[in-house]
Scaffold this active site. Structure first.
Site, PDB file in Angstrom:
ATOM      1  N   CYS A 174       0.354   2.154  -4.609  1.00 48.00           N
ATOM      2  CA  CYS A 174       1.388   3.074  -4.144  1.00 48.00           C
ATOM      3  C   CYS A 174       2.770   2.471  -4.336  1.00 48.00           C
ATOM      4  O   CYS A 174       3.220   1.654  -3.524  1.00 48.00           O
ATOM      5  CB  CYS A 174       1.172   3.422  -2.665  1.00 48.00           C
ATOM      6  SG  CYS A 174       2.384   4.562  -1.984  1.00 48.00           S
ATOM      7  N   CYS A 210       5.215   3.269  -1.575  1.00 47.17           N
ATOM      8  CA  CYS A 210       5.027   2.458  -0.364  1.00 47.17           C
ATOM      9  C   CYS A 210       5.570   1.039  -0.549  1.00 47.17           C
ATOM     10  O   CYS A 210       6.233   0.498   0.338  1.00 47.17           O
ATOM     11  CB  CYS A 210       3.551   2.376  -0.001  1.00 47.17           C
ATOM     12  SG  CYS A 210       2.689   3.954   0.134  1.00 47.17           S
ATOM     13  N   ASP A 211       5.266   0.426  -1.680  1.00 49.89           N
ATOM     14  CA  ASP A 211       5.482  -1.013  -1.846  1.00 49.89           C
ATOM     15  C   ASP A 211       6.491  -1.398  -2.912  1.00 49.89           C
ATOM     16  O   ASP A 211       6.830  -2.575  -3.044  1.00 49.89           O
ATOM     17  CB  ASP A 211       4.141  -1.699  -2.174  1.00 49.89           C
ATOM     18  CG  ASP A 211       3.092  -1.446  -1.107  1.00 49.89           C
ATOM     19  OD1 ASP A 211       3.465  -1.428   0.084  1.00 49.89           O
ATOM     20  OD2 ASP A 211       1.911  -1.254  -1.453  1.00 49.89           O
TER      21      ASP A 211
END
Length: 308
Positions: free
Chosen positions: A136, A139-140
């Site tokens: 992701c 997300c990261d």
């Protein structure tokens, strides 16, 4: 003799959607039962640093899920750690069979079983998850700003990840196993017009290089077998997700590879009393905050359904 547990609301799944549904259902005095499944806390437990949850500048994914679990229990939710193996939706009360043999009877069910990222299956990939290996970028990706990164895949998800990282990373290398992308043409046009993105065709990921963190990706040409190594601080595996909809896939409509269809602006499915929330129904956003929002919606809708 088979144990039977009766509840007004059964919540299946324990990510942000499931726990949030449990918090709201508990506050509504519905005394919900939540069955966690094999991976309590869901995908967020594999994310070390979380910086996109409102009010928390930085948090650890596993700790966030522990806090959500404790919150759900404090609101009166009974949490059971086991796996639901089958779900009978032909008549109410609905019946769910647990791996332990326990039968759960419920007037309403909230399905929050989430989705699983598809992985390559490499030992190095598993070892470096959370240390540069991610599924992701949204997300990261922030943690790898101004670094070179690799995105693996050729569909919509991969192209969207590469485009997202193009404004964060110093360089993005998109690795595609064939000689053409499967992504929608509008996304491909954006990709090819975006500076800082290189596409490597006809290559598969042979190994992720690094001891304690990702240092690069070793690629193998799918036709010649020639090996190429690309330096990278992170590699994002974007070869799709698998919604965990097996319990209901034969009973309700699904789309986009198995995601449960809900009514517009609702978490209600085609079966009255069955609600779906989080990544099991969300093929577009797949964020913790949107999953939590849907968990809230599902609990409120279940409360109104039971009241009617």
């Amino acid at each position: 003799m088979t144990d039977t547990k009766k509840t007004r609301v059964l919540i299946i799944g324990s990510g942000p959607a499931g726990y949030t549904a449990a918090i709201y259902a508990g506050r509504a005095m519905l005394e919900p039962v939540l069955v966690e499944g094999d991976h309590p806390g869901g995908q967020l437990t594999t994310t070390t640093d979380v910086e996109n949850w409102p009010g928390l500048i930085s948090a650890q994914g596993p700790e966030m899920m522990e806090d959500m679990r404790a919150h759900a229990e404090a609101m009166g939710t009974e949490i059971i750690t086991e796996r639901i193996e089958s779900l009978e939706l032909g008549e109410r009360p609905f019946r769910a069979l647990g791996a332990s043999g326990c039968v759960y009877e419920a007037d309403a069910v909230i399905l929050a079983t989430g989705a699983r990222a598809r992985w390559l299956g490499l030992p190095s990939e598993e070892r470096l998850k959370g240390y540069g290996v991610s599924a992701c970028a949204t997300c990261d990706g922030f943690f790898f700003r101004d670094q070179e990164v690799v995105v693996v895949g050729g569909g919509n998800t991969a192209v969207e990840e590469a485009l997202y990282m193009s404004s964060i990373a110093s360089k993005v290398t998109l690795v595609n196993r064939g000689d053409a992308l499967k992504a929608e043409m509008v996304l491909q046009e954006r990709l090819f017009k975006t500076p800082g993105i290189e596409v490597i065709w006809n290559h598969e990921t042979d190994e992720i290089v690094g001891e304690e963190a990702v240092e690069g990706v070793r690629l193998r040409h799918s036709k010649t077998g020639e090996i190429t190594e690309v330096p990278a601080g992170a590699v994002f595996i974007a070869i799709g997700h698998l919604p965990a909809s097996e319990l209901v896939s034969e009973d309700v409509e699904t789309h986009h590879g198995g995601y449960v269809v809900t009514k517009p602006g609702s978490t209600a499915t085609s079966i009255p009393g069955l609600f779906a929330a989080g990544d099991v129904t969300d093929h577009q956003y797949r964020q913790a905050i949107t999953s939590a929002g849907m968990g809230c919606m599902a609990a409120l809708e279940a409360e109104r359904f039971l009241a009617s």
